[in-house]
Design a protein around this motif. Sequence first.
Motif, short mmCIF file in Angstrom:
data_model
loop_
_atom_site.label_atom_id
_atom_site.label_comp_id
_atom_site.label_asym_id
_atom_site.label_seq_id
_atom_site.Cartn_x
_atom_site.Cartn_y
_atom_site.Cartn_z
N GLU A 213 10.69 -4.81 -9.53
CA GLU A 213 10.64 -5.10 -10.84
C GLU A 213 10.29 -6.69 -10.74
OE1 GLU A 213 13.15 -3.78 -9.77
OE2 GLU A 213 13.30 -1.61 -11.11
N TRP A 214 10.98 -7.55 -9.99
CA TRP A 214 10.74 -8.90 -10.02
C TRP A 214 9.32 -9.36 -10.04
CZ3 TRP A 214 8.89 -11.14 -5.85
CH2 TRP A 214 9.05 -10.67 -4.67
N LEU A 215 8.61 -8.52 -9.16
CA LEU A 215 7.39 -8.98 -8.99
C LEU A 215 6.29 -8.86 -9.75
CD1 LEU A 215 4.79 -9.49 -6.51
CD2 LEU A 215 4.80 -7.07 -6.31
N LEU A 216 6.48 -7.75 -10.83
CA LEU A 216 5.73 -7.84 -12.00
C LEU A 216 5.97 -8.87 -12.92
CD1 LEU A 216 5.86 -3.85 -12.76
CD2 LEU A 216 4.04 -5.25 -11.96
N ARG A 217 7.39 -9.43 -12.82
CA ARG A 217 7.71 -10.39 -13.84
C ARG A 217 7.21 -11.99 -13.40
NH1 ARG A 217 12.77 -7.99 -13.61
NH2 ARG A 217 13.44 -9.66 -11.99
N GLN A 218 6.65 -12.10 -12.06
CA GLN A 218 6.52 -13.25 -11.56
C GLN A 218 5.15 -13.42 -11.34
OE1 GLN A 218 8.97 -14.87 -8.36
NE2 GLN A 218 10.44 -13.59 -8.86
N LEU A 219 4.30 -12.11 -10.98
CA LEU A 219 2.89 -12.36 -10.70
C LEU A 219 1.97 -12.97 -11.99
CD1 LEU A 219 2.02 -8.86 -9.26
CD2 LEU A 219 1.83 -11.15 -8.28
N GLY A 220 2.13 -12.76 -13.10
CA GLY A 220 1.29 -13.35 -14.18
C GLY A 220 1.82 -14.72 -14.69
N LEU A 253 -7.55 -12.39 1.20
CA LEU A 253 -8.07 -11.52 0.21
C LEU A 253 -7.13 -11.45 -1.00
CD1 LEU A 253 -10.31 -9.66 0.40
CD2 LEU A 253 -9.06 -7.67 1.03
N PHE A 254 -5.72 -11.51 -0.56
CA PHE A 254 -4.86 -11.53 -1.83
C PHE A 254 -4.89 -12.91 -2.71
CE2 PHE A 254 -1.21 -9.06 0.64
CZ PHE A 254 -1.35 -8.00 -0.36
N GLN A 255 -5.61 -13.91 -1.95
CA GLN A 255 -6.08 -15.07 -2.90
C GLN A 255 -7.13 -14.86 -3.90
OE1 GLN A 255 -6.20 -18.58 -0.52
NE2 GLN A 255 -4.02 -18.21 0.35
N THR A 264 0.48 -14.90 -3.40
CA THR A 264 0.31 -14.25 -2.15
C THR A 264 1.58 -14.08 -1.46
OG1 THR A 264 -2.08 -15.10 -1.89
CG2 THR A 264 -1.06 -14.21 -0.04
N ARG A 265 2.46 -15.02 -1.68
CA ARG A 265 3.77 -15.03 -0.93
C ARG A 265 4.51 -13.82 -1.68
NH1 ARG A 265 8.41 -16.90 -2.69
NH2 ARG A 265 7.41 -18.05 -4.41
N LEU A 266 4.40 -13.75 -2.83
CA LEU A 266 5.15 -12.86 -3.70
C LEU A 266 4.38 -11.15 -3.15
CD1 LEU A 266 4.70 -14.35 -7.29
CD2 LEU A 266 6.52 -14.33 -5.79
N PHE A 267 3.51 -11.04 -2.90
CA PHE A 267 2.97 -9.90 -2.39
C PHE A 267 3.84 -9.70 -1.05
CE2 PHE A 267 -0.94 -10.44 -5.30
CZ PHE A 267 -0.56 -9.28 -6.11
N ARG A 268 3.35 -10.59 -0.43
CA ARG A 268 4.05 -10.39 0.98
C ARG A 268 5.73 -10.03 0.94
NH1 ARG A 268 -0.12 -8.60 3.33
NH2 ARG A 268 -1.72 -10.38 3.88
N ALA A 269 6.37 -10.74 0.15
CA ALA A 269 7.75 -10.47 -0.07
C ALA A 269 8.21 -9.21 -0.33
CB ALA A 269 8.29 -11.70 -0.97
N ALA A 270 7.12 -8.64 -1.40
CA ALA A 270 7.49 -7.32 -1.70
C ALA A 270 6.95 -6.10 -0.99
CB ALA A 270 6.73 -7.36 -3.09
#
Length: 565
Positions: A213-220, A253-255, A264-270
């Motif tokens: 859930e933390w990923l959704l909170r931080q992505l935007g 590609l993530f960027q 991008t680091r958030l995607f990798r961490a998740a």
Amino acid sequence: MNGESAMPPLPEIGDLAARQLVEGTLAPIVVLDADLCHLYVNPAWGKVSGLPASAFLGRTLGEVLPDLQRPDDVLRDVLRDGQPREATISGTTGVCSPLGQRLWRAVYHRVELPGQGTCLCGIGVEISSLRRYLDDLETAHQRLALLDAAATRVGTTLDIETTCQELVDLLAPSLTDLAAVAIVEEEFTGAPPPPPGFLRLRKTRGVAPPGMEWLLRQLGGPGPYVDVPRGIATRHCLDTGRPWLGNLASDELFQKVTVDPERTRLFRAAGVHSLLIAPLITPSRPVGVILLGRAGASQPFNDDDLVTIQALADRAALSIDSARRYSYEHTMALELQRALLSEPRTPHPAVEVAARYLPSGRSVLVGGDWYDSIPLPDSHTLLVMGDVMGHGFQAAVAMSQYRSLLRTIAASGAGVDKILGEFDRQVAQLGLDRLATCLLAVMDPGAGTCTAASAGHLPPARVRPDSDVEVLWLPAGPPIGTGLGGYESLTVRMDPGTTLLLYTDGLVERRDTDIDTSVQALETLSLPADGPLDDMLDTLLARLANGAYEDDVAILAARQRDAHD
């Protein structure tokens, strides 16, 4: 198997015709000893495995092809009781196949061979294509069911947040691990507009598996909005109307997806490895985007996923756009209603008032309900509750005209029955084609009384200091606009702490229930009489509410102030 036989001539297969049949068939055939080691494999199994017969002799299947799932338990049961059994072999061999995981169905028989003792003979047939076909068919059925479900599960209300939540709940976990929806923001009320060339997206709803859930909170980012420049995949989707796919995405590609490359680091961490962005597009305009991600052991998105998700997005876009237009029109209608209705005039200091207006749940249209409080000479206060017949802007405009006219007539200071008579006469003379009901009540704090008269309106209610509610049944004259006149007044005692309630029929009217019965039901309520009037009105609405009201609701409460206030 290069024509190589791994088994010496035995009576069972020594006959030339039998050997030609065994070695010429396309079905894999093997002979195993009591330890499940190979005594013979035919050429068909050699082609399937990609190995020569010598690779199998004296070895078990697990020793030769460890990536195949082996039915050893089934084989031992056949050796034990001699009953033939079917078994499944699945996995991969050294031969590449477009089917990926391969599947064989085999039948094993116990046989006695001279010089070999008890053995097993297995004959198999590959069913990979059939299994793939059945799996594809099942997947197609599931996705058709998902598309059908979208028609009933997405867009059940005209609320944007609810519609977006329904969409992400439908997508995850059926088609994705995480999903988030962002809506194109066209109004920038309360916030500065985005920089030139940027598109503002408002984050609405998202869903992620537990722990992500933390990923959704931080992505935007921390705010409710994301301003997207050109060149970002999200913006490209909205500009072109085509989805964007990033399977097993690299950092570069993530960027292309994120406004901030650090994300991008958030995607990798998740553990997110694949992304899909689907535009929410209607025939007239872009509505927003859906961001979907797969993580961990989930497979990348395939072409079928792309088709299904875009079909869901197309359907959802219409529901979200309808909700957005409803929200905008509803807000505009309420603003118009408030502008036409405005707040009641400030009564004399000896009287306090509170009011509520709620539009019906049927539509966004404004209506003809109105209320007012008008200070009169001698510290009297005139309370007004009216309802112009019909709905919509025409009823609202007529309401505004009637209200202004009544204020002018009330300035004469005449009795409530005389005011209604003059009001009815003038409306009839003006030729206004909408009838209206109206209730007038004059509060006299000095005498501790209230004098009321009704033009076809529902009776007021009196809330005593002990919280009991009493309906004051008045002589009901004809509605305003008939030109018939003939109104009578009634004077009642208003002891200190007593509240007078005026209301329109939307508060009590219920389908399949007589209106008089609904009005009498007010007397079963117990309302807080000693607190603020706003609390009393909130309690009244909460106790009578049963979903959306079928008609507009207007309420006016008035009470003589305590001399010490």
